[in-house]
Structure formats: structure tokens, C-alpha cells
Design a protein around this motif. Sequence first.
Motif, PDB file in Angstrom:
ATOM      1  N   LEU A 126       0.830  -1.166  -0.042  1.00  0.00           N
ATOM      2  CA  LEU A 126      -0.047   0.028   0.014  1.00  0.00           C
ATOM      3  C   LEU A 126       0.856   1.180  -0.048  1.00  0.00           C
ATOM      4  O   LEU A 126       0.659   2.260  -0.589  1.00  0.00           O
ATOM      5  N   PHE A 127       1.709   1.302   0.906  1.00  0.00           N
ATOM      6  CA  PHE A 127       2.526   2.383   1.021  1.00  0.00           C
ATOM      7  C   PHE A 127       3.465   2.380  -0.071  1.00  0.00           C
ATOM      8  O   PHE A 127       3.381   3.828  -0.800  1.00  0.00           O
ATOM      9  N   ILE A 128       4.063   1.527  -0.714  1.00  0.00           N
ATOM     10  CA  ILE A 128       4.872   1.786  -1.999  1.00  0.00           C
ATOM     11  C   ILE A 128       4.065   2.232  -3.076  1.00  0.00           C
ATOM     12  O   ILE A 128       4.516   3.301  -3.809  1.00  0.00           O
TER      13      ILE A 128
ATOM     14  N   ALA B 291      -3.248   8.021  -1.475  1.00  0.00           N
ATOM     15  CA  ALA B 291      -2.523   9.048  -2.413  1.00  0.00           C
ATOM     16  C   ALA B 291      -3.297  10.348  -2.586  1.00  0.00           C
ATOM     17  O   ALA B 291      -2.682  11.402  -2.768  1.00  0.00           O
ATOM     18  N   THR B 292      -4.524  10.184  -2.334  1.00  0.00           N
ATOM     19  CA  THR B 292      -5.046  11.366  -2.898  1.00  0.00           C
ATOM     20  C   THR B 292      -4.721  12.635  -2.228  1.00  0.00           C
ATOM     21  O   THR B 292      -4.321  13.746  -2.584  1.00  0.00           O
ATOM     22  N   GLY B 293      -4.595  12.763  -0.839  1.00  0.00           N
ATOM     23  CA  GLY B 293      -4.192  13.701   0.220  1.00  0.00           C
ATOM     24  C   GLY B 293      -2.868  14.234  -0.254  1.00  0.00           C
ATOM     25  O   GLY B 293      -2.646  15.383  -0.311  1.00  0.00           O
ATOM     26  N   GLY B 294      -2.068  13.339  -0.476  1.00  0.00           N
ATOM     27  CA  GLY B 294      -0.678  13.511  -0.677  1.00  0.00           C
ATOM     28  C   GLY B 294      -0.413  14.324  -2.237  1.00  0.00           C
ATOM     29  O   GLY B 294       0.211  15.222  -2.298  1.00  0.00           O
ATOM     30  N   ILE B 295      -1.388  13.530  -3.084  1.00  0.00           N
ATOM     31  CA  ILE B 295      -1.110  14.568  -4.303  1.00  0.00           C
ATOM     32  C   ILE B 295      -1.532  15.985  -4.222  1.00  0.00           C
ATOM     33  O   ILE B 295      -0.756  16.715  -4.868  1.00  0.00           O
TER      34      ILE B 295
ATOM     35  N   LEU C  56      11.140   6.362  13.645  1.00  0.00           N
ATOM     36  CA  LEU C  56      11.008   6.870  12.096  1.00  0.00           C
ATOM     37  C   LEU C  56      11.174   8.104  11.761  1.00  0.00           C
ATOM     38  O   LEU C  56      11.649   8.789  10.941  1.00  0.00           O
ATOM     39  N   VAL C  57      10.123   8.855  12.485  1.00  0.00           N
ATOM     40  CA  VAL C  57      10.362  10.338  12.442  1.00  0.00           C
ATOM     41  C   VAL C  57      11.709  10.925  12.532  1.00  0.00           C
ATOM     42  O   VAL C  57      12.194  11.514  11.810  1.00  0.00           O
ATOM     43  N   LEU C  58      12.428  10.523  13.470  1.00  0.00           N
ATOM     44  CA  LEU C  58      13.663  11.086  13.960  1.00  0.00           C
ATOM     45  C   LEU C  58      14.539  10.830  12.881  1.00  0.00           C
ATOM     46  O   LEU C  58      15.285  11.626  12.219  1.00  0.00           O
ATOM     47  N   ALA C  59      14.587   9.456  12.455  1.00  0.00           N
ATOM     48  CA  ALA C  59      15.565   9.051  11.411  1.00  0.00           C
ATOM     49  C   ALA C  59      15.236   9.847  10.004  1.00  0.00           C
ATOM     50  O   ALA C  59      16.114  10.213   9.314  1.00  0.00           O
ATOM     51  N   GLY C  60      13.956  10.083   9.765  1.00  0.00           N
ATOM     52  CA  GLY C  60      13.406  10.789   8.649  1.00  0.00           C
ATOM     53  C   GLY C  60      13.975  12.173   8.455  1.00  0.00           C
ATOM     54  O   GLY C  60      14.696  12.687   7.424  1.00  0.00           O
TER      55      GLY C  60
ATOM     56  N   GLY D 139      13.148  11.842   3.081  1.00  0.00           N
ATOM     57  CA  GLY D 139      13.410  11.441   4.395  1.00  0.00           C
ATOM     58  C   GLY D 139      12.076  11.750   5.209  1.00  0.00           C
ATOM     59  O   GLY D 139      12.051  10.693   5.971  1.00  0.00           O
ATOM     60  N   LEU D 140      11.143  12.639   4.884  1.00  0.00           N
ATOM     61  CA  LEU D 140      10.069  12.972   5.649  1.00  0.00           C
ATOM     62  C   LEU D 140       8.862  11.869   5.071  1.00  0.00           C
ATOM     63  O   LEU D 140       8.036  12.019   6.077  1.00  0.00           O
ATOM     64  N   ILE D 141       8.884  11.192   4.225  1.00  0.00           N
ATOM     65  CA  ILE D 141       7.984  10.358   3.965  1.00  0.00           C
ATOM     66  C   ILE D 141       7.921   8.844   4.742  1.00  0.00           C
ATOM     67  O   ILE D 141       7.073   7.934   4.785  1.00  0.00           O
ATOM     68  N   LEU D 142       9.137   8.889   5.314  1.00  0.00           N
ATOM     69  CA  LEU D 142       9.511   7.517   6.059  1.00  0.00           C
ATOM     70  C   LEU D 142       8.528   7.231   7.399  1.00  0.00           C
ATOM     71  O   LEU D 142       7.823   6.179   7.409  1.00  0.00           O
TER      72      LEU D 142
END
Lengths: 391, 319
Positions: free
Chosen positions: B101-103, B195-199, B298-302, B250-253
Amino acid sequence: MITADISQSDNVVPLDKAMAPKRTRLQEFWFLFRRNKLAILGMIIFFFFFFIALIGLLLTAGRHPVFDPALIRLQEKLRPPLAEPNLETLLPDEVPAFGVYLFGTDDLGRDVFARMLQGAWVSLTVGFVAVGISVLLGIFMGGIAGYYGQHQVRLDHILAIGLVFLGAAFLAMDNILFGFMFLFLGVCCALYCLSRRKTSVRRAPFNREHLLGTNVFSIDTLIMRIVDIMLCFPSFFLILTVVALLPASIYNIMIVIGLTSWMGTTRFVRAEFLSLREQDFVMAVRALGVGNFRIIFRHMMPNAIGPVLVSATIGIATAILTEAGLSFLGFGVPPPHATWGNILSDGKNFIFDAPWLTFIPGVAILIVVLSFNLFGEGLRDVLNPKLRERS
Amino acid sequence: MLSFFGRSIVQKIVTLFFVSIISFLIIHLAPGEPSQIDPLNPKFTFEMVERFRKEFHLDKPLHIQYLYFYRDLFTGKTVSWKDNQSVVQKIWDRFLNSLPLFIVGTILTWTISFPIGIRSAIFRGRFFDRSATFFSYLLISIPGFFFAYILIIFVVTRFHVPVIGMETFGLGDTSMLNVIMDRIWHLFLPSVLGATGGIAVLSRYVRSQMLEVEGQDYVRTAKAKGLPSEQVHYKHALRNALLPFVTMFGLILPGLIGGSVIIESIFSWPGMGRMAYEAILARDYPVILTVNFVSAVLVLAGTFISDLLYLLVDPRIRL
């Protein structure tokens, strides 16, 4: 006399012509805002929604409301919109206002129009209270970080706060003796900090007092780290967790949404304050001896409020969506109260038989959120001088 | 440079420590206890509740519970209170379900929003730009669950394909093609919805970045030189406008684990979001806390990765 008059008017007229037409801030704002058709539309719907929500509150409250959102008529369930009620099976009290189900009825025969009216007020209050909390908190934290940011937090401050917290923790664990002991120590420490605020620490020779006075970090660092910590939580998941664990109530939802969305405002306000406090007019005001409080609220805040207003308008839209999402998952406002989210959530089981139960609240949420977003973006365009020059 | 990374890593570890404390406190200070989840069940005698409390260290003071929990987490021995399975294993299984889903959602977001954003920046104020703007606001404003139902009705009545779940149950041994098509249809709607919101957001952002760059002097120079407009737009402007987006990788992580609770529960997709939702319902504290902890990591790594990418991409930044 005449010549004098002419010369005077000669003096005045060119001066008037040379100056830009005088407009107040509001006129200027309206002049720019008017050009954005979508934003105007958004604003109209914004105020219309206010009106509807207020009317809805008046018409659905009380013992004998005009539109009763809780009245169950099982014999009249799942009637389509604009259906006439079956008068033979209804008591005179149960006949809907205007003698027609404007938006149909749901699976318990409740009037959807009445429920939508009631839900409008819930959406409105959730949006406004949640955003109010987050904006106040954001301005407070951002203002402190921006204006008092360079002040240092000393070791004794941390000690005092730590002791108070330790005391509170012991009290929470029913250990009264230790709790009061630590609380007392903490308060003593805090009083000690306050008493020695005036004395300069740098000059003192090395002793215990010097160690306690060591600067650890600045207030700015502290607040920005708190913001970082808050940003680490996945927001919808955090809201869901807290709302699910706390007893279901509309106030909990407002408070939780407010407490998890102040970080953006804090960042805006801090950035604005950092640049404003270096500007000449603030320097001038300070030179006049105006107090910090007045500088912040009378002189700096009006200059920093633009981005806050924009993010607040868009934040209301987000809060309404979040509330609808929570209601949809079953964690929203508890049942007897109708909200747009739980009307939709109840209606989804009848999506093929009674599509109006899904579409009416869905479209209503869509329109309201869209109008808030458009209005907010219009505000952003007007309030941002950079974009203004270009267009 | 090294000191920057050192400081940043230390800072992030301290942040993580506070996040762990706060999330622990939020969960444990809330009224009610997991042992009271089903107080009316006659099988739960008082002795049994006491045994459960002892088993899961619920009778210890909070700071001891905190230490126990994070010791278990770091040694990978945390078990779910609901079914005694290893939490790490559980999360990993669900993560593998959420991954497609994520990919697909990410690919859709990035491939659709860039052309739209660039085009509406180039044709600023024209019909395309205005309709793209309006549609992006529409997509931001539409409640995800409502949009999901519209799409479900549309797809089910038009194409007569099943969409709920990850695959059709009892498909048996049909041809490979059928199985693949079935999986794709099931994957299609949830990832489009994700994806809609992201688009909508990303295309607006691309547009504003492009507009910013198109106003620069070097673009005007390129135009004045008489370069063809494709070269001006795609070579001179676009390359500079892309800069902030590299860091967004990085921020989509964090999106990896957050998933979407609502979309996954509508489509009965057994992913991360749905697991978290079920854990909240069952007051399965270890699962909730672990999900929270992993997503904070994940947020911090991103953010760390995005800082790193900025350094690599933008030669103007030197430490």
C-alpha cells in the motif's frame, strides 16, 4: 484673498496627488481579497455555516424543539429525502416540521435534517474550541520562545521543577510523606531561585552557589525541543489512543485535538517574533520605556498574527475532519448527540438501500471543510506581502 | 560536519527518551486498566485478574513498569497482552502487509503531483491552473472515509470487482493471471485513497516552488537569451525547484508505519494502522507503545536523512 486661496490650494493639491490613496488596513485587505473569487465563495459559506449552526442549536435544543433529532419513529424508517410522512401512523407530536422529511430518515426513523442541524453545532464547536486551545498555546509558547528565548535556564531552575514533579509523582502513588517532603523542597528551591534572580552570577567566585547558577540551555532550546518531542507522535494515532482511553465526551475530543496541534503555530509565532524583535520600531518602543507585556501584545502581536490566522482557519477544517474521522471509528461524541461523522458512520451500513444517509453528511462535511480551506488560502495570499507584490 | 552529526544524534536520542516517557505516562495514567477490559465476564475471577496483573507487572509502581517494558522492548521479548505473541513479530507481519500500500501510494503521489504542479506553475492563472487548484482543495477537504465509499460504490457497480480485503477468499487454483488481477484490484482503491491527500498537497507545493524559481533572475536571463521554453522550464527552473523535494524523501519515512487507520479499517486491510486500532480497542499496551516508539524512531530518522540529503544536494550549505 483670492490669490492667497489659490496659492494655498495649489500647495495642497499636488501634495494630495503625490500621496497614495489613503486606505485603512481593512479596506486594503478587502481590495486584495475581493479578487480571489474562490476565497470569497469560501467566506460566504463560512459565515452561512455559522448561521446554520446557531439556528440549528436554537431549533434542536430544549424539551419541545422544532426539529427533534432524537425522536424515534420506527414505522417511518429509511424514508428518502423529501418524502411525505405517513400521517395515519404518526401521533400529532411526531409529525416533522413542514410536514416533510427534508433529508429523509435514518434506520430508526429519526429526521436526518434535524440531526444534521444538531451536528452542525457540534462540528463548529469542536473546530473552534480545539483550534482556540491550540492557537492560545501556540502563541504563548512561540511568544516566550521568540521574545524571552535568550534567557537561560539555570541548574537551580531544573532542580526546583524536578523536585516539584517528584513530589507530585509520589503524591500520585499515594506516598504522602515523601510527596509533601519533595513538594516542600521544590517550593523552597523555587523561592530561592526567585530571590537570587537579580544578583549577577558570573562574577561570583567558584562555590556551591556558582554551580547551581550554571546555565544549562536557553528557554528557546527548551521550547523547540518540546515541539520536536510533540512532532514525534503520529498525531491521529495519538488522538485516537487518548480519546479511546479517556471516557467518551465531546470536551475530551476538543482538548485532545487542541493539545496535539499547537506546534505549527508555535513555530510561526517564534519565527515572526525573532525577526520582529530586531526591528527598529520595537527598539524605539523599548527605548520609550514601554513594558514587555505591552510590547508583545500591542506592538509585536499584530504584526505576527497573519500566519497564525491562516493556520487557524485551516486548522478548524482539519479539526472538523479529525472529529468526523473519530466519530466514524466510533470514538467520537457519544451516541444520543448527533454529529456529521456518526450520522455517516451509522449510514454506511445502508449505503446501497439508503445512500442519502452517507451522502448528505459527507457532502456537508466536504463543503464546510472546503470553504474553510479556501477562505484560509485566500487570507494567506492577502496577508503575505511577498505574494501580493507579484500578483 | 562530524560534530554536527554527533550533536544531532545525541539530541535525537534525548528526544526519543522523552517521547518514550510521555507515551508511557499517557497510556498508563489514563483511567481504567487492561485487567478490567471485560469486567462482566464471569470467567474472570478475582484471583485470575490478580494473576494477570502479576504476570504483566501491573502491580508494580510505574517507574518499575517503565523499566521492565523498555528492557523487554530492546531485547525483543515484548509480548502482546492479548494473545501472547511476540510484538516485534506481529508488527513485522503487519508491516509486510502495509508495505505494498505504502509503495504504490507513494509512487502514485510522486508521479502524479509533479506533472500537475509543474504544468500549473507554467500556465499560471489559466484554466488548467485554476481547475487543478480547485481539485486539490477538493481532495484535501473531502473526508477520506466518505471518498472511500464513493469509490467503492463506483468501482463495485461499474466493474463488478471485489475490493474489500487483501484478496478474494476461496479463489482456489485459478490461473496466475486471475490471481494477479485480483490482488491488483484489491490494492488499487486503498492506495489511490492513501495517495489523494498527498497528491493534492504535494502538487500545490511543487507549484509554489516552481513559481518561486520562475521569478528568479537567471530564468529571465535564460528566456532573454532566446532559449526554447522547454529548456528554460525543465532545465533551468525545474532543477532548482526540485531541491526541497529531495529532502522530502526522508520525511515520507514515518508514513511507513502510520498507515491509515481509517482506510485500512474500511477495506479490512490487515496492515499496521488496523493493528494499532485493534490494539487500542483491546488496551494492548505493549503493542500501542511499541508502534508509538517505532514511529517516533522513524520520524527522527526521517529528519536526520533529510538533513543529510540537504547537505549532499545543496552545495550552498556548508558546515
